[in-house]
Enzyme design. Structure first.
Site, short mmCIF file in Angstrom:
data_model
loop_
_atom_site.label_atom_id
_atom_site.label_comp_id
_atom_site.label_asym_id
_atom_site.label_seq_id
_atom_site.Cartn_x
_atom_site.Cartn_y
_atom_site.Cartn_z
N ASP A 72 0.83 -1.69 -0.40
CA ASP A 72 -0.21 0.14 -0.42
C ASP A 72 1.13 1.24 -0.41
O ASP A 72 0.65 2.25 0.44
CB ASP A 72 -0.88 -0.05 1.10
CG ASP A 72 -0.45 0.21 2.20
OD1 ASP A 72 0.70 -0.45 2.44
OD2 ASP A 72 -1.03 -0.21 3.51
N SER A 73 2.49 1.03 0.35
CA SER A 73 3.86 2.33 -0.20
C SER A 73 2.96 3.09 -1.41
O SER A 73 3.67 3.84 -2.02
CB SER A 73 4.91 1.62 -0.25
OG SER A 73 4.48 0.50 -0.45
N ASP B 265 -1.03 -6.27 -0.49
CA ASP B 265 -1.41 -5.43 0.79
C ASP B 265 -2.58 -5.35 0.40
O ASP B 265 -3.33 -4.50 0.18
CB ASP B 265 -0.40 -4.06 0.76
CG ASP B 265 0.46 -3.54 2.40
OD1 ASP B 265 -0.15 -4.85 2.74
OD2 ASP B 265 0.83 -3.27 1.98
N GLU C 262 -1.89 -5.43 8.25
CA GLU C 262 -0.89 -4.49 9.67
C GLU C 262 -1.60 -4.94 10.74
O GLU C 262 -3.02 -4.90 11.06
CB GLU C 262 -0.64 -3.78 9.21
CG GLU C 262 -0.30 -2.88 7.98
CD GLU C 262 0.31 -1.20 7.95
OE1 GLU C 262 -0.88 -0.58 8.96
OE2 GLU C 262 0.50 -0.93 6.73
N GLU D 153 9.07 -4.04 11.15
CA GLU D 153 9.22 -2.45 10.46
C GLU D 153 9.74 -1.63 11.23
O GLU D 153 8.36 -1.48 12.75
CB GLU D 153 8.40 -1.64 9.92
CG GLU D 153 8.41 -0.66 9.17
CD GLU D 153 7.20 -0.22 8.11
OE1 GLU D 153 6.62 -1.04 7.30
OE2 GLU D 153 7.77 1.16 7.55
O1 KIV Z 1 3.35 -1.11 1.76
C1 KIV Z 1 4.59 -1.14 1.70
O2 KIV Z 1 5.61 -1.25 0.85
C2 KIV Z 1 5.21 -1.98 3.18
C3 KIV Z 1 6.36 -2.59 3.22
C4 KIV Z 1 7.55 -1.42 2.72
C5 KIV Z 1 6.79 -4.26 3.84
O3 KIV Z 1 4.83 -2.72 3.37
#
Ligand code: KIV
Length: 281
Positions: free
Chosen positions: A62-63, A101, A133, A199
């Protein structure tokens, strides 16, 4: 090596196989003490490059909210935003396990909501696993997904969807909260998670969690002891303007792209491009 359905890759990172990496391969890597890399991917072309380089697990994080869509946190991105990116990464890869994610607001409400979201990522985008998460507060969600046959990657420590509770992006798990994190990790393992991302946690805590669990830990800002390491690809390639302390820049893509696009623009403006070589006759 044989490409039969039962064949196992000789190594998780770079091992050749005629099929996708599975949760069993990831578990076997921990048993033999093999460390492995995970990177994020959001489109077919970069997914193909990472897949061909032998990266065993690709995360459609979700980044994407920040590195693809330009938001200043991961909170605004939706399932509909991430779905086409996940499908593209699946289409662009042939060996890597693709983990989708679950975005903020798409699983917290109930196990039923988590199941409906995860099923969409698996059925419509072709994801092979999902990530969510949180610790004990999401155990019912993890249990519901696992009993429906969906592999779950957990995520503890600095969970960016909770940035407003943390009051910023800061190291988690120092002092007593480290015991909480350890308890969360053990409960997630018992609930059936196949791996857990750690993290921004202190190195010694990540080491203790890694040795206490039989499932792999995947570190990002968690020191060298975790079973795997993950980075956002734009961070490791040097596209991100102000990367976090835990990022190592393996390339300066921003500088290379700037050079290339200025070169193109200059040649267009000066009439040097295109030449007959790049024209049809
Ligand atoms: O969303 C993401 O890229 C992540 C990673 C940094 C683990 O959750």
């Amino acid at each position: 090596m044989s490409s039969s359905a039962t064949s196992r890759p000789t190594a998780l990172y770079g091992g050749q196989t005629g099929r996708r990496v599975t949760v069993r391969d990831v578990a076997a890597a921990k048993e033999r003490g093999e460390k492995w890399p995970m990177v994020t991917a959001y489109d077919a072309m970069t997914a193909r490059i990472f897949d061909e380089a032998g990266i065993p697990v690709l995360l459609v994080g979700d980044s994407a909210a920040m590195v693809v869509y330009g938001y200043d946190s991961t909170l605004p991105v939706s399932v509909d935003d991430l779905m086409p990116l996940t499908a593209a990464v699946v289409r662009g890869s042939s060996r890597a396990m693709v983990v989708a994610d679950l975005p903020f607001g798409s699983y917290q409400a109930s196990p039923q909501q988590a199941l409906e979201t995860a099923v969409r990522f698996m059925k419509e985008a072709g994801a092979h696993a999902v990530k969510l998460e949180g610790g004990r507060r999401v155990l019912p969600q993890v249990e519901a997904l696992v009993s429906a046959g969906i592999p779950v990657m957990a995520h503890l420590g600095l969970t960016p969807q909770s940035v407003n509770v943390f009051g910023g992006y800061r190291v988690q798990g120092r002092g007593q909260s480290g015991d909480e994190l350890m308890a969360d990790a053990k409960d997630l393992e018992a609930a059936g998670a196949f791996a857990v991302v750690l993290e921004c946690v202190p190195t010694d805590l990540a080491e203790r969690v890694t040795t206490s669990l039989s499932i792999p830990t995947i570190g990002i800002g968690a020191g060298p002891s975790t079973d795997a390491q993950v980075l956002v690809w734009q961070d490791l390639m040097g596209l991100t303007e102000r990367p976090a302390k835990f990022v190592k820049k393996y390339f300066n893509l921003a500088e290379e792209m700037d050079r290339a696009v200025r070169s193109f623009a200059g040649e267009v403006a000066g009439g040097a491009f295109p030449t007959p070589e790049h024209s049809y006759h």
